[in-house]
Write a protein that holds these residues in place. Structure first.
Motif, mmCIF file in Angstrom:
data_model
loop_
_atom_site.group_PDB
_atom_site.id
_atom_site.type_symbol
_atom_site.label_atom_id
_atom_site.label_comp_id
_atom_site.label_asym_id
_atom_site.label_seq_id
_atom_site.Cartn_x
_atom_site.Cartn_y
_atom_site.Cartn_z
ATOM 1 N N ILE A 1 0.864 -1.201 0.000
ATOM 2 C CA ILE A 1 0.000 0.000 0.000
ATOM 3 C C ILE A 1 0.893 1.242 0.000
ATOM 4 O O ILE A 1 1.840 1.325 0.784
ATOM 5 C CB ILE A 1 -0.910 0.011 1.241
ATOM 6 C CG1 ILE A 1 -1.688 -1.308 1.329
ATOM 7 C CG2 ILE A 1 -1.865 1.200 1.225
ATOM 8 C CD1 ILE A 1 -2.409 -1.520 2.634
ATOM 9 N N PRO A 2 0.585 2.259 -0.838
ATOM 10 C CA PRO A 2 1.419 3.476 -0.846
ATOM 11 C C PRO A 2 1.336 4.137 0.550
ATOM 12 O O PRO A 2 0.232 4.286 1.098
ATOM 13 C CB PRO A 2 0.779 4.371 -1.905
ATOM 14 C CG PRO A 2 -0.244 3.547 -2.584
ATOM 15 C CD PRO A 2 -0.459 2.299 -1.856
ATOM 16 N N LYS B 1 -3.257 8.140 5.909
ATOM 17 C CA LYS B 1 -4.579 8.766 6.048
ATOM 18 C C LYS B 1 -5.383 8.140 7.191
ATOM 19 O O LYS B 1 -6.137 8.810 7.897
ATOM 20 C CB LYS B 1 -5.362 8.590 4.738
ATOM 21 C CG LYS B 1 -5.268 9.768 3.809
ATOM 22 C CD LYS B 1 -6.237 9.544 2.648
ATOM 23 C CE LYS B 1 -5.892 10.482 1.510
ATOM 24 N NZ LYS B 1 -6.595 10.088 0.274
ATOM 25 N N GLY C 1 1.548 7.061 1.580
ATOM 26 C CA GLY C 1 0.706 8.269 1.645
ATOM 27 C C GLY C 1 -0.739 7.909 1.962
ATOM 28 O O GLY C 1 -1.393 8.583 2.765
ATOM 29 N N GLU C 2 -1.229 6.813 1.367
ATOM 30 C CA GLU C 2 -2.610 6.374 1.563
ATOM 31 C C GLU C 2 -2.779 5.788 2.966
ATOM 32 O O GLU C 2 -3.762 6.043 3.663
ATOM 33 C CB GLU C 2 -2.970 5.279 0.528
ATOM 34 C CG GLU C 2 -3.154 5.786 -0.876
ATOM 35 C CD GLU C 2 -4.195 6.896 -0.946
ATOM 36 O OE1 GLU C 2 -5.323 6.702 -0.431
ATOM 37 O OE2 GLU C 2 -3.869 8.006 -1.444
ATOM 38 N N LEU C 3 -1.774 5.014 3.348
ATOM 39 C CA LEU C 3 -1.821 4.321 4.639
ATOM 40 C C LEU C 3 -1.896 5.317 5.805
ATOM 41 O O LEU C 3 -2.629 5.130 6.782
ATOM 42 C CB LEU C 3 -0.554 3.478 4.752
ATOM 43 C CG LEU C 3 -0.658 2.219 5.587
ATOM 44 C CD1 LEU C 3 0.007 1.081 4.862
ATOM 45 C CD2 LEU C 3 -0.057 2.433 6.932
ATOM 46 N N VAL D 1 4.130 14.120 2.113
ATOM 47 C CA VAL D 1 2.743 13.898 2.526
ATOM 48 C C VAL D 1 2.345 15.084 3.396
ATOM 49 O O VAL D 1 3.135 15.547 4.229
ATOM 50 C CB VAL D 1 2.601 12.590 3.357
ATOM 51 C CG1 VAL D 1 1.175 12.411 3.854
ATOM 52 C CG2 VAL D 1 3.047 11.391 2.569
ATOM 53 N N GLN E 1 -1.315 15.824 5.249
ATOM 54 C CA GLN E 1 -2.730 15.500 5.308
ATOM 55 C C GLN E 1 -3.353 16.033 6.595
ATOM 56 O O GLN E 1 -2.787 15.910 7.680
ATOM 57 C CB GLN E 1 -2.900 13.984 5.247
ATOM 58 C CG GLN E 1 -2.458 13.459 3.922
ATOM 59 C CD GLN E 1 -3.107 12.138 3.615
ATOM 60 O OE1 GLN E 1 -3.896 11.642 4.389
ATOM 61 N NE2 GLN E 1 -2.803 11.587 2.467
#
Ligand code: ADP
Length: 446
Positions: free
Chosen positions: A59-60, A66, A62-64, A86, A88
């Motif tokens: 999983i990238p 979140k 950056g997504e994780l 990143v 967020q």
């Protein structure tokens, strides 16, 4: 400023400062603990993020990341150079929160736009293999809220506490000042009306205030006694002086009226005037002596045996009367004033000779740590009820007879004053018709 206000002010200010120190300590302790636990929580979160990233390589990141985004905060990842990889947040307000790359783990609290943020920065290895900084920031909204509430509670508690403190200060001031107040009012009344007013002793506890009140009352008692004694002395003295003065006056008037042609009367009057003048002189001298002998004047080591011998010799020489002297110890030393002690023996021997026609016996000895001198006569004696009174000033048993013996009633009072001032005692034992024994006791000088 009144003492009462001072006590009140001091206790209130002191307690207020104490309360402020305690409350400030509580406030800062609570703040530090809360901030520490917030930072600890964020640090744990970074650990969780790192381990999740390691276990989910597919999983990238950056997504994780979140998934771990705090409700009131932001997560950023900074490379060594350039803009964040990143960034967020649920609110764009937090995007400009100061931050940057750091190769060391950091935990800090920053204020941004008037808000407080807990920030934890940790170096991690990014999916590209480079070392980046993972930064989680959390807006401390609930902590700020709790701190505000705590502040209100502490202020309220301080106000509630200061009320009983003011009341306690007032009561303390009252408790301390009540005896002082009654003391001042008693003193004022005594001064204004020349009274001997004492204060009522309160039996609460035997503290220093009780001691002060008790001492005041004792002082009033002794002042009163002294004053009354002085009054009696002055009235007795003026009464005693009145008699010779009126005798002198009446002889002077007699001389004026009938003296010119009556040489017999002139002779008698002059003799009487001279005798009364002598009496007055003696009285005045004795009164002065009485005032003077209240204290020992220049003390030295005095041999009582020697002193008695000297005094007895003077009397034998002057009157030719029999005086029997027995000495049990050759040296009988006392600490005192020679002249004053001599006067004691002089008065006692003079009385013994004056008030008896037989021999006088004198005995001196050491009794333990004391020197005792007994002066005994075999005269008329002193009735029991008068034995204490003969030591009073101006007291004479038989005034008419004593007038002839030249008595003033001051001799024994003087002798007693001197013996007492030397730490000794003077007493009499007597039986009517058999005679009297005067006993002088003085502390021996080892
Ligand atoms: P005074 O000058 O009258 O002698 P004192 O004070 O010496 O005064 O004595 C007081 C009174 O005590 C005397 O007036 C006398 O009545 C009585 N007194 C003193 N000594 C003797 C004594 N040895 N025997 C009998 N009476 C005495």
């Amino acid at each position: 400023m009144k003492l009462r206000t001072k006590i009140q002010l001091f206790t209130s200010i002191f307690m207020l400062v104490l309360i402020l120190i305690i409350n400030a300590s509580i406030y800062f302790l609570f703040y530090n603990n809360s901030v520490d636990s917030e930072l600890e929580e964020l640090a744990e979160q970074t650990t969780t993020i790192i381990s999740t990233m390691n276990t989910n390589q597919g999983i990238p990141p950056g997504e994780l990341i979140k998934a771990f985004l705090p409700a009131d905060g932001l997560i950023r990842v900074y490379p060594e150079t350039g803009s964040p990889l990143v960034r967020q947040s649920k609110s764009s307000d937090y995007f400009d929160l100061p931050g940057g790359y750091s190769n060391l783990e950091k935990r800090e609290v920053t204020t941004y736009n008037g808000d407080r943020f807990a920030i934890v920065s940790r170096p991690i290895i990014w999916s590209t293999g480079e070392i980046v900084t993972l930064q989680i920031a959390k807006h401390l909204i609930s902590l700020e809220e709790s701190m505000k509430n705590l502040l209100y509670v502490l202020i309220l508690a301080s106000i509630i506490m200061i009320i009983p403190i003011i009341i306690a200060g007032n009561l303390l001031a009252r408790f301390l000042l009540q005896p002082i107040k009654s003391l001042i009012s008693a003193m004022k009344e005594n001064k204004k009306f020349t009274q001997w007013k004492k204060i009522e002793l309160n039996n609460r506890s035997k503290d220093e205030l009780y001691e002060m009140e008790k001492t005041f009352n004792e002082m009033i008692d002794s002042l009163k006694d002294n004053y009354e004694m002085q009054e009696i002395f002055v009235s007795d003295a003026s009464h005693e002086l009145k008699t010779p003065i009126s005798i002198i006056k009446s002889y002077a008037q007699l001389l004026e009226r009938r003296g010119k042609d009556n040489p017999e009367l002139v002779k008698e009057s002059i003799e009487a005037i001279e005798s009364e003048a002598n009496r007055m002189q003696k009285l005045v001298e004795q009164m002065l002596a009485l005032a003077k002998h209240k204290e020992v004047q220049r003390g030295e080591n005095v041999n009582v045996a020697e002193l008695l011998e000297e005094t007895i010799d003077v009397f034998i020489g002057a009157y030719g009367r029999e005086i029997e002297f027995s000495l049990k110890d050759a040296t009988l030393y006392v600490h005192g004033n020679r002249d004053q002690l001599k006067q004691v023996f002089y008065i006692l021997i003079d009385n013994a000779l004056k008030y008896s026609d037989n021999k006088v016996t004198i005995l001196a000895e050491k009794e333990g740590k004391q020197i005792a001198v007994y002066i005994q006569d075999f005269g008329a004696g002193i009735p029991e009820e008068e034995q204490e009174r003969v030591f009073e000033r101006f007291y004479r048993m038989d005034k008419a007879r004593n007038r002839n013996t030249g008595g003033t009633g001051l001799g024994l009072a003087i002798a007693k004053t001197i013996t007492n001032s030397h730490g000794g005692t003077l007493a009499v034992e007597s039986k009517l018709g058999e005679g009297s024994t005067f006993k002088v006791i003085l502390p021996a000088n080892e």
